[in-house]
Design a protein around this motif. Structure first.
Motif, short mmCIF file in Angstrom:
data_model
loop_
_atom_site.label_atom_id
_atom_site.label_comp_id
_atom_site.label_asym_id
_atom_site.label_seq_id
_atom_site.Cartn_x
_atom_site.Cartn_y
_atom_site.Cartn_z
N ALA A 1 24.44 18.86 7.48
CA ALA A 1 25.64 19.51 7.99
C ALA A 1 25.29 20.45 9.15
CB ALA A 1 26.32 20.29 6.87
N ASP A 2 24.15 21.11 9.07
CA ASP A 2 23.82 22.11 10.09
C ASP A 2 22.35 22.49 9.96
OD1 ASP A 2 24.37 23.87 12.16
OD2 ASP A 2 24.82 25.54 10.81
N ARG B 1 6.55 24.33 3.96
CA ARG B 1 6.94 24.53 2.57
C ARG B 1 8.45 24.42 2.53
NH1 ARG B 1 7.96 29.32 -0.18
NH2 ARG B 1 7.29 30.54 1.61
N ARG C 1 23.00 13.05 6.74
CA ARG C 1 23.64 13.86 5.71
C ARG C 1 23.30 15.34 5.88
NH1 ARG C 1 23.56 10.18 0.55
NH2 ARG C 1 25.29 11.55 0.01
N ARG D 1 19.83 25.78 11.29
CA ARG D 1 19.69 27.03 12.06
C ARG D 1 18.21 27.42 12.05
NH1 ARG D 1 24.39 29.65 13.45
NH2 ARG D 1 23.58 31.77 13.50
N PHE E 1 18.93 10.74 10.26
CA PHE E 1 19.30 11.59 9.11
C PHE E 1 20.77 11.96 9.28
CE2 PHE E 1 14.78 12.37 9.79
CZ PHE E 1 14.26 12.21 8.52
N THR F 1 14.98 14.53 1.50
CA THR F 1 15.45 14.54 2.89
C THR F 1 14.83 15.71 3.65
OG1 THR F 1 17.56 13.61 2.16
CG2 THR F 1 17.53 14.60 4.34
N PHE G 1 13.49 27.58 9.05
CA PHE G 1 14.69 26.81 9.31
C PHE G 1 15.58 26.80 8.08
CE2 PHE G 1 11.21 25.02 11.71
CZ PHE G 1 11.73 24.90 12.99
N GLU G 2 16.88 26.91 8.29
CA GLU G 2 17.84 26.71 7.22
C GLU G 2 18.58 25.41 7.49
OE1 GLU G 2 18.75 31.36 5.97
OE2 GLU G 2 20.30 30.15 6.94
N VAL G 3 18.41 24.45 6.60
CA VAL G 3 19.02 23.14 6.77
C VAL G 3 20.15 23.01 5.75
CG1 VAL G 3 18.62 20.65 6.75
CG2 VAL G 3 16.78 22.20 7.46
N ALA G 4 21.39 22.92 6.24
CA ALA G 4 22.54 22.74 5.34
C ALA G 4 22.73 21.24 5.12
CB ALA G 4 23.79 23.35 5.95
N LEU G 5 22.64 20.83 3.86
CA LEU G 5 22.71 19.40 3.53
C LEU G 5 24.06 19.07 2.91
CD1 LEU G 5 19.24 19.77 2.10
CD2 LEU G 5 19.68 17.85 3.61
N ASP G 6 24.45 17.83 3.05
CA ASP G 6 25.64 17.27 2.41
C ASP G 6 25.70 17.70 0.93
OD1 ASP G 6 27.57 15.61 1.35
OD2 ASP G 6 27.03 13.94 2.67
N ARG H 1 11.21 15.14 4.46
CA ARG H 1 11.02 14.17 5.55
C ARG H 1 11.28 14.81 6.90
NH1 ARG H 1 14.01 9.71 3.72
NH2 ARG H 1 14.78 9.41 5.83
N ILE H 2 12.38 15.61 6.96
CA ILE H 2 12.70 16.29 8.22
C ILE H 2 11.60 17.29 8.58
CG2 ILE H 2 14.32 17.92 9.30
CD1 ILE H 2 16.56 16.55 7.77
N ALA I 1 27.12 16.44 -1.48
CA ALA I 1 27.13 15.34 -2.44
C ALA I 1 25.71 14.92 -2.86
CB ALA I 1 27.86 14.14 -1.83
N LEU I 2 24.68 15.39 -2.13
CA LEU I 2 23.31 15.00 -2.48
C LEU I 2 22.86 15.67 -3.77
CD1 LEU I 2 21.55 15.36 1.00
CD2 LEU I 2 22.22 13.25 -0.12
N LYS J 1 15.49 25.62 2.68
CA LYS J 1 14.80 26.56 3.55
C LYS J 1 13.42 25.98 3.83
CE LYS J 1 17.16 30.60 1.77
NZ LYS J 1 17.04 31.98 1.28
#
Lengths: 81, 81
Positions: free
Chosen positions: B34-35, A76, B32, B37, B30, A58, A42-47, A61-62, A49-50, A4
């Motif tokens: 997935a999404d 934050r 990795r 929002r 980047f 990651t 923002f909600e960032v859904a990550l792989d 950085r984004i 496997a990380l 988040k």
């Protein structure tokens, strides 16, 4: 894994959108509001496997490179499972 | 007293802005993610004389009536000192 990211204007940076919302809210009769400031979320859904460390790196950085403008905004990052 | 209000699109509601950010982030290398929002975040500074209960009630009303569109968005209110 999900990150988040909260992006807010730095203190001292003018927020005309927040001011407009504050004004509207006052016109609607809410009179005990001192100030409203708008930010982004923002909600960032990550792989999956990380590891948590990689996910945080990651997402940071984004947030720094894409989601926030570090000249006028703070960000934050919060990692949740 | 301060209320933090988080507004997010309901699950299932299309988020073209999030999709565009996701696409840009992929172009930047980047791979990795997935999404992504996008939501909104508000900091509402309330009259210090309000009790926590009154502050929460006021912030919930503002969130429901002004900050979020309850047809397509969910909101969450958090009160901090």
């Amino acid at each position: 894994m999900k990150a988040k990211v909260y992006v807010t204007l730095k203190p001292g940076v003018l927020d005309p959108q927040g001011k407009a919302i504050h004004h509207s809210v006052e016109l609607l009769g809410f009179d005990r509001i001192a100030d409203i400031r708008q930010g982004k979320y923002f909600e960032v859904a990550l792989d999956a496997a990380l590891t948590e460390g990689e996910a945080r790196e990651t997402a940071e950085r984004i947030a720094r490179d894409v989601l926030a403008n570090p000249v006028i905004e703070d960000y934050r990052v919060e990692i949740v499972q």
